[in-house]
Scaffold this motif. Sequence first.
Motif, PDB file in Angstrom:
ATOM      1  N   LEU A  29      48.727  30.106  49.287  1.00  0.00           N
ATOM      2  CA  LEU A  29      48.164  30.061  47.939  1.00  0.00           C
ATOM      3  C   LEU A  29      49.086  29.310  46.985  1.00  0.00           C
ATOM      4  O   LEU A  29      48.624  28.500  46.176  1.00  0.00           O
ATOM      5  N   GLN A  30      50.376  29.538  47.095  1.00  0.00           N
ATOM      6  CA  GLN A  30      51.325  28.832  46.237  1.00  0.00           C
ATOM      7  C   GLN A  30      51.288  27.336  46.509  1.00  0.00           C
ATOM      8  O   GLN A  30      51.311  26.524  45.575  1.00  0.00           O
ATOM      9  N   THR A  31      51.200  26.957  47.782  1.00  0.00           N
ATOM     10  CA  THR A  31      51.169  25.540  48.151  1.00  0.00           C
ATOM     11  C   THR A  31      49.933  24.848  47.590  1.00  0.00           C
ATOM     12  O   THR A  31      50.036  23.785  46.973  1.00  0.00           O
ATOM     13  N   VAL A  32      48.752  25.455  47.779  1.00  0.00           N
ATOM     14  CA  VAL A  32      47.534  24.806  47.282  1.00  0.00           C
ATOM     15  C   VAL A  32      47.470  24.850  45.760  1.00  0.00           C
ATOM     16  O   VAL A  32      46.934  23.931  45.142  1.00  0.00           O
ATOM     17  N   SER A  33      48.033  25.892  45.160  1.00  0.00           N
ATOM     18  CA  SER A  33      48.061  25.969  43.695  1.00  0.00           C
ATOM     19  C   SER A  33      48.917  24.863  43.116  1.00  0.00           C
ATOM     20  O   SER A  33      48.535  24.205  42.145  1.00  0.00           O
ATOM     21  N   GLU A  34      50.070  24.640  43.705  1.00  0.00           N
ATOM     22  CA  GLU A  34      50.956  23.570  43.237  1.00  0.00           C
ATOM     23  C   GLU A  34      50.284  22.206  43.370  1.00  0.00           C
ATOM     24  O   GLU A  34      50.382  21.367  42.471  1.00  0.00           O
ATOM     25  N   ALA A  35      49.591  21.992  44.492  1.00  0.00           N
ATOM     26  CA  ALA A  35      48.900  20.712  44.707  1.00  0.00           C
ATOM     27  C   ALA A  35      47.782  20.518  43.683  1.00  0.00           C
ATOM     28  O   ALA A  35      47.623  19.429  43.118  1.00  0.00           O
ATOM     29  N   ALA A  36      47.010  21.563  43.418  1.00  0.00           N
ATOM     30  CA  ALA A  36      45.922  21.463  42.438  1.00  0.00           C
ATOM     31  C   ALA A  36      46.477  21.197  41.043  1.00  0.00           C
ATOM     32  O   ALA A  36      45.981  20.320  40.319  1.00  0.00           O
ATOM     33  N   LEU A  37      47.510  21.931  40.671  1.00  0.00           N
ATOM     34  CA  LEU A  37      48.113  21.743  39.352  1.00  0.00           C
ATOM     35  C   LEU A  37      48.707  20.350  39.205  1.00  0.00           C
ATOM     36  O   LEU A  37      48.626  19.738  38.129  1.00  0.00           O
ATOM     37  N   ALA A  38      49.288  19.821  40.285  1.00  0.00           N
ATOM     38  CA  ALA A  38      49.832  18.454  40.249  1.00  0.00           C
ATOM     39  C   ALA A  38      48.725  17.432  40.037  1.00  0.00           C
ATOM     40  O   ALA A  38      48.955  16.366  39.455  1.00  0.00           O
ATOM     41  N   ASP A  39      47.504  17.767  40.479  1.00  0.00           N
ATOM     42  CA  ASP A  39      46.345  16.896  40.265  1.00  0.00           C
ATOM     43  C   ASP A  39      45.690  17.138  38.907  1.00  0.00           C
ATOM     44  O   ASP A  39      44.634  16.580  38.603  1.00  0.00           O
ATOM     45  N   GLY A  40      46.278  18.038  38.104  1.00  0.00           N
ATOM     46  CA  GLY A  40      45.772  18.293  36.762  1.00  0.00           C
ATOM     47  C   GLY A  40      44.583  19.224  36.698  1.00  0.00           C
ATOM     48  O   GLY A  40      43.802  19.185  35.755  1.00  0.00           O
ATOM     49  N   ARG A  41      44.426  20.083  37.691  1.00  0.00           N
ATOM     50  CA  ARG A  41      43.291  21.019  37.680  1.00  0.00           C
ATOM     51  C   ARG A  41      43.751  22.400  38.104  1.00  0.00           C
ATOM     52  O   ARG A  41      44.790  22.548  38.736  1.00  0.00           O
ATOM     53  N   ASP A  42      42.968  23.387  37.720  1.00  0.00           N
ATOM     54  CA  ASP A  42      43.264  24.758  38.123  1.00  0.00           C
ATOM     55  C   ASP A  42      42.899  24.943  39.590  1.00  0.00           C
ATOM     56  O   ASP A  42      41.855  24.454  40.037  1.00  0.00           O
ATOM     57  N   PRO A  43      43.737  25.656  40.333  1.00  0.00           N
ATOM     58  CA  PRO A  43      43.390  25.929  41.735  1.00  0.00           C
ATOM     59  C   PRO A  43      42.196  26.874  41.819  1.00  0.00           C
ATOM     60  O   PRO A  43      42.025  27.744  40.957  1.00  0.00           O
ATOM     61  N   ARG A  44      41.380  26.669  42.842  1.00  0.00           N
ATOM     62  CA  ARG A  44      40.199  27.514  43.055  1.00  0.00           C
ATOM     63  C   ARG A  44      40.207  28.030  44.486  1.00  0.00           C
ATOM     64  O   ARG A  44      40.463  27.280  45.415  1.00  0.00           O
ATOM     65  N   LEU A  80      44.181  33.661  38.654  1.00  0.00           N
ATOM     66  CA  LEU A  80      43.604  32.851  39.721  1.00  0.00           C
ATOM     67  C   LEU A  80      42.083  32.847  39.658  1.00  0.00           C
ATOM     68  O   LEU A  80      41.454  33.904  39.578  1.00  0.00           O
ATOM     69  N   LYS A  81      41.509  31.646  39.680  1.00  0.00           N
ATOM     70  CA  LYS A  81      40.051  31.519  39.736  1.00  0.00           C
ATOM     71  C   LYS A  81      39.634  31.696  41.186  1.00  0.00           C
ATOM     72  O   LYS A  81      39.873  30.831  42.029  1.00  0.00           O
ATOM     73  N   ILE A  82      39.042  32.853  41.462  1.00  0.00           N
ATOM     74  CA  ILE A  82      38.652  33.172  42.825  1.00  0.00           C
ATOM     75  C   ILE A  82      37.216  33.662  42.848  1.00  0.00           C
ATOM     76  O   ILE A  82      36.810  34.469  42.015  1.00  0.00           O
ATOM     77  N   THR A  92      35.257  46.639  40.371  1.00  0.00           N
ATOM     78  CA  THR A  92      36.691  46.751  40.617  1.00  0.00           C
ATOM     79  C   THR A  92      37.448  45.638  39.910  1.00  0.00           C
ATOM     80  O   THR A  92      38.480  45.891  39.281  1.00  0.00           O
ATOM     81  N   ALA A  93      36.941  44.411  39.993  1.00  0.00           N
ATOM     82  CA  ALA A  93      37.591  43.295  39.287  1.00  0.00           C
ATOM     83  C   ALA A  93      37.647  43.588  37.792  1.00  0.00           C
ATOM     84  O   ALA A  93      38.680  43.374  37.142  1.00  0.00           O
ATOM     85  N   ALA A  94      36.559  44.116  37.233  1.00  0.00           N
ATOM     86  CA  ALA A  94      36.525  44.445  35.807  1.00  0.00           C
ATOM     87  C   ALA A  94      37.519  45.566  35.483  1.00  0.00           C
ATOM     88  O   ALA A  94      38.257  45.484  34.499  1.00  0.00           O
ATOM     89  N   ALA A  95      37.552  46.599  36.311  1.00  0.00           N
ATOM     90  CA  ALA A  95      38.457  47.730  36.070  1.00  0.00           C
ATOM     91  C   ALA A  95      39.917  47.310  36.133  1.00  0.00           C
ATOM     92  O   ALA A  95      40.764  47.889  35.450  1.00  0.00           O
ATOM     93  N   LEU A  96      40.212  46.293  36.935  1.00  0.00           N
ATOM     94  CA  LEU A  96      41.585  45.820  37.090  1.00  0.00           C
ATOM     95  C   LEU A  96      41.937  44.717  36.091  1.00  0.00           C
ATOM     96  O   LEU A  96      43.059  44.222  36.084  1.00  0.00           O
ATOM     97  N   GLY A  97      40.970  44.324  35.267  1.00  0.00           N
ATOM     98  CA  GLY A  97      41.203  43.270  34.288  1.00  0.00           C
ATOM     99  C   GLY A  97      41.341  41.894  34.904  1.00  0.00           C
ATOM    100  O   GLY A  97      41.989  41.016  34.330  1.00  0.00           O
ATOM    101  N   LEU A  98      40.718  41.695  36.043  1.00  0.00           N
ATOM    102  CA  LEU A  98      40.781  40.410  36.744  1.00  0.00           C
ATOM    103  C   LEU A  98      39.618  39.540  36.278  1.00  0.00           C
ATOM    104  O   LEU A  98      38.620  39.362  36.975  1.00  0.00           O
ATOM    105  N   ASN A  99      39.770  38.989  35.092  1.00  0.00           N
ATOM    106  CA  ASN A  99      38.685  38.257  34.437  1.00  0.00           C
ATOM    107  C   ASN A  99      38.366  36.913  35.069  1.00  0.00           C
ATOM    108  O   ASN A  99      37.306  36.348  34.803  1.00  0.00           O
TER     109      ASN A  99
END
Length: 169
Positions: free
Chosen positions: A67-82, A104-106, A122-129
Amino acid sequence: MITAPDAFLADAEALGVVFDTGDLDRLARFLDLLYEANARMNLTGVRDPGDAWSRHVLDSLTLVPWLQTVSEAALADGRDPRVIDVGSGGGLPGLVLACVNPELKIALVEATGKKARFLEETAAALGLNAVRVLAERAEVVGRDPRHREAYDLVTSRAVGPLNVLAEYL
């Protein structure tokens, strides 16, 4: 609340997982919600909530380096990782990853209505917006142009035989 055992913390550290403030509380609350819902529907076969830290949470956290690897690559391309988690069921690994990456946009794909509702609640209860639940079959989502080839990382766990899973993904 189900607290994280010392062995889990040591194993997570060995994986290189660093928890931010609130991560462990979110993970513990997730397990509480999972086991509350498991009394009404089959979300996990792991009966001991203490074992869930290693068999569910730690197993899911093994994906953090990817996840860290793909996130870094997406951010380097100027977009949020999905990320998309196919056959999310009880939220493994998708909700666990979101617990330690709340921004994280999941997308969680789950065809069974009651399980999809559990994921939403569960996502709502955990504040995972940033979590979005797709209450749909994987093969339908895979044909949808809004989702086809739109994600940086696809996860799945215990969905089916590898050849079938590969077609879904």
